[in-house]
Design a protein around this motif. Sequence first.
Motif, PDB file in Angstrom:
ATOM      1  N   ASP A  37      -9.737 -79.088 -15.026  1.00 11.08           N
ATOM      2  CA  ASP A  37     -10.545 -78.515 -13.957  1.00 11.08           C
ATOM      3  C   ASP A  37     -11.995 -78.620 -14.384  1.00 11.08           C
ATOM      4  N   ASP A  38     -12.707 -79.585 -13.823  1.00 10.55           N
ATOM      5  CA  ASP A  38     -14.059 -79.869 -14.281  1.00 10.55           C
ATOM      6  C   ASP A  38     -15.139 -79.148 -13.496  1.00 10.55           C
ATOM      7  N   ASP A  39     -14.766 -78.392 -12.487  1.00 14.21           N
ATOM      8  CA  ASP A  39     -15.751 -77.688 -11.662  1.00 14.21           C
ATOM      9  C   ASP A  39     -15.435 -76.201 -11.603  1.00 14.21           C
ATOM     10  N   GLU A  40     -15.468 -75.548 -12.731  1.00 16.46           N
ATOM     11  CA  GLU A  40     -15.219 -74.118 -12.758  1.00 16.46           C
ATOM     12  C   GLU A  40     -16.436 -73.388 -12.198  1.00 16.46           C
ATOM     13  N   ASP A  41     -16.183 -72.331 -11.447  1.00 13.09           N
ATOM     14  CA  ASP A  41     -17.252 -71.520 -10.885  1.00 13.09           C
ATOM     15  C   ASP A  41     -17.612 -70.411 -11.859  1.00 13.09           C
ATOM     16  N   SER A  42     -18.244 -70.795 -12.974  1.00 14.76           N
ATOM     17  CA  SER A  42     -18.515 -69.840 -14.041  1.00 14.76           C
ATOM     18  C   SER A  42     -19.843 -69.105 -13.881  1.00 14.76           C
ATOM     19  N   THR A  43     -20.794 -69.705 -13.190  1.00 13.88           N
ATOM     20  CA  THR A  43     -22.083 -69.051 -13.004  1.00 13.88           C
ATOM     21  C   THR A  43     -22.282 -68.742 -11.517  1.00 13.88           C
ATOM     22  N   GLU A  44     -23.275 -67.906 -11.242  1.00 16.24           N
ATOM     23  CA  GLU A  44     -23.604 -67.610  -9.842  1.00 16.24           C
ATOM     24  C   GLU A  44     -24.023 -68.877  -9.108  1.00 16.24           C
ATOM     25  N   ALA A  45     -24.796 -69.726  -9.784  1.00 19.61           N
ATOM     26  CA  ALA A  45     -25.238 -70.981  -9.167  1.00 19.61           C
ATOM     27  C   ALA A  45     -24.037 -71.858  -8.810  1.00 19.61           C
ATOM     28  N   ASP A  46     -23.040 -71.916  -9.700  1.00 12.98           N
ATOM     29  CA  ASP A  46     -21.829 -72.701  -9.423  1.00 12.98           C
ATOM     30  C   ASP A  46     -21.108 -72.157  -8.197  1.00 12.98           C
ATOM     31  N   LYS A  47     -20.997 -70.847  -8.118  1.00 15.09           N
ATOM     32  CA  LYS A  47     -20.299 -70.217  -6.985  1.00 15.09           C
ATOM     33  C   LYS A  47     -21.038 -70.481  -5.680  1.00 15.09           C
ATOM     34  N   GLU A  48     -22.360 -70.342  -5.715  1.00 17.60           N
ATOM     35  CA  GLU A  48     -23.151 -70.586  -4.506  1.00 17.60           C
ATOM     36  C   GLU A  48     -23.097 -72.058  -4.107  1.00 17.60           C
ATOM     37  N   ALA A  49     -23.129 -72.945  -5.086  1.00 16.92           N
ATOM     38  CA  ALA A  49     -23.044 -74.377  -4.798  1.00 16.92           C
ATOM     39  C   ALA A  49     -21.688 -74.714  -4.169  1.00 16.92           C
ATOM     40  N   ALA A  50     -20.622 -74.111  -4.685  1.00 13.93           N
ATOM     41  CA  ALA A  50     -19.284 -74.353  -4.123  1.00 13.93           C
ATOM     42  C   ALA A  50     -19.239 -73.943  -2.657  1.00 13.93           C
ATOM     43  N   VAL A  51     -19.880 -72.833  -2.326  1.00 17.73           N
ATOM     44  CA  VAL A  51     -19.940 -72.381  -0.928  1.00 17.73           C
ATOM     45  C   VAL A  51     -20.702 -73.402  -0.091  1.00 17.73           C
ATOM     46  N   LEU A  52     -21.806 -73.911  -0.615  1.00 19.69           N
ATOM     47  CA  LEU A  52     -22.589 -74.912   0.118  1.00 19.69           C
ATOM     48  C   LEU A  52     -21.793 -76.196   0.338  1.00 19.69           C
ATOM     49  N   PHE A  53     -21.045 -76.620  -0.669  1.00 20.64           N
ATOM     50  CA  PHE A  53     -20.250 -77.844  -0.503  1.00 20.64           C
ATOM     51  C   PHE A  53     -19.163 -77.660   0.548  1.00 20.64           C
ATOM     52  N   ARG A  54     -18.519 -76.506   0.533  1.00 26.30           N
ATOM     53  CA  ARG A  54     -17.498 -76.233   1.563  1.00 26.30           C
ATOM     54  C   ARG A  54     -18.129 -76.218   2.952  1.00 26.30           C
ATOM     55  N   GLU A  55     -19.307 -75.617   3.061  1.00 29.83           N
ATOM     56  CA  GLU A  55     -20.022 -75.591   4.337  1.00 29.83           C
ATOM     57  C   GLU A  55     -20.417 -77.012   4.744  1.00 29.83           C
ATOM     58  N   GLY A  56     -20.865 -77.811   3.807  1.00 31.18           N
ATOM     59  CA  GLY A  56     -21.215 -79.199   4.100  1.00 31.18           C
ATOM     60  C   GLY A  56     -20.021 -79.992   4.619  1.00 31.18           C
ATOM     61  N   VAL A  57     -18.866 -79.781   4.002  1.00 30.27           N
ATOM     62  CA  VAL A  57     -17.645 -80.450   4.459  1.00 30.27           C
ATOM     63  C   VAL A  57     -17.307 -79.999   5.881  1.00 30.27           C
ATOM     64  N   ARG A  58     -17.424 -78.683   6.135  1.00 37.94           N
ATOM     65  CA  ARG A  58     -17.137 -78.154   7.481  1.00 37.94           C
ATOM     66  C   ARG A  58     -18.074 -78.783   8.512  1.00 37.94           C
ATOM     67  N   LEU A  59     -19.363 -78.861   8.187  1.00 37.35           N
ATOM     68  CA  LEU A  59     -20.331 -79.474   9.102  1.00 37.35           C
ATOM     69  C   LEU A  59     -20.004 -80.954   9.345  1.00 37.35           C
ATOM     70  N   ALA A  60     -19.646 -81.662   8.284  1.00 41.38           N
ATOM     71  CA  ALA A  60     -19.307 -83.085   8.424  1.00 41.38           C
ATOM     72  C   ALA A  60     -18.068 -83.263   9.300  1.00 41.38           C
ATOM     73  N   GLU A  61     -17.072 -82.416   9.085  1.00 39.20           N
ATOM     74  CA  GLU A  61     -15.862 -82.511   9.909  1.00 39.20           C
ATOM     75  C   GLU A  61     -16.168 -82.247  11.374  1.00 39.20           C
ATOM     76  N   GLY A  62     -17.204 -81.447  11.645  1.00 37.12           N
ATOM     77  CA  GLY A  62     -17.626 -81.171  13.019  1.00 37.12           C
ATOM     78  C   GLY A  62     -18.570 -82.218  13.582  1.00 37.12           C
ATOM     79  N   GLY A  63     -18.889 -83.240  12.778  1.00 38.30           N
ATOM     80  CA  GLY A  63     -19.726 -84.334  13.242  1.00 38.30           C
ATOM     81  C   GLY A  63     -21.213 -84.139  13.004  1.00 38.30           C
ATOM     82  N   ASP A  64     -21.619 -83.030  12.402  1.00 36.44           N
ATOM     83  CA  ASP A  64     -23.034 -82.756  12.141  1.00 36.44           C
ATOM     84  C   ASP A  64     -23.397 -83.297  10.754  1.00 36.44           C
ATOM     85  N   LEU A  65     -23.489 -84.606  10.648  1.00 37.67           N
ATOM     86  CA  LEU A  65     -23.656 -85.259   9.352  1.00 37.67           C
ATOM     87  C   LEU A  65     -25.005 -84.980   8.702  1.00 37.67           C
ATOM     88  N   GLU A  66     -26.069 -84.940   9.485  1.00 34.50           N
ATOM     89  CA  GLU A  66     -27.399 -84.691   8.909  1.00 34.50           C
ATOM     90  C   GLU A  66     -27.484 -83.297   8.285  1.00 34.50           C
TER      91      GLU A  66
END
Length: 188
Positions: A37-66
Amino acid sequence: MSGLEHLSERDRAVLRSIFDPTATIGDVADDGDQFVDDDEDSTEADKEAAVLFREGVRLAEGGDLENALQTMNRGVEMAPQRAGGYNDRAQLLRLMKRDDDAMKDLDRVLDLTKGKRTKSRALALCQRGVVLRARGSDDDARAAFTEAAKLGSGFAKKQVVELNPYAALCNQMLSQVLRGEKDIQIQL
């Protein structure tokens, strides 16, 4: 009883690869390696980044690529050592037809995971192989897929077989022989 009880796992894998041209011995004969597991959410920055990536995936799936790209860019800035974020952004960049930028992110993943058996590394190698194959660089694509296959990627294993015309031809002929076909038809 089938009469095959005495066969080793490797022997069973060989038989399976004969009957399933897309299977490899590694599909059945697992050597016990697991992804790290190379992406452990060990720091606050890691946790916040993980949330942003999930949100980015959600936006992309909805067609909002930019907006997806802007969100993922913030995630990468927040956690630049997080390999999975570069994989996600590379996938998005590929959807946006920005393969050169995607390849830069994939290179970053490969740098971050060098010498490790990680899911992020396997995914980056698969994405790299797909881009290279689309560009007509089959030898380079085969090398990327081969490494990903060694890491356990089933998709990569199938791509390695697809990129090997001799293996496909041998499997086709062997399947016909085993089915008892009298006139073997070779299709190139």
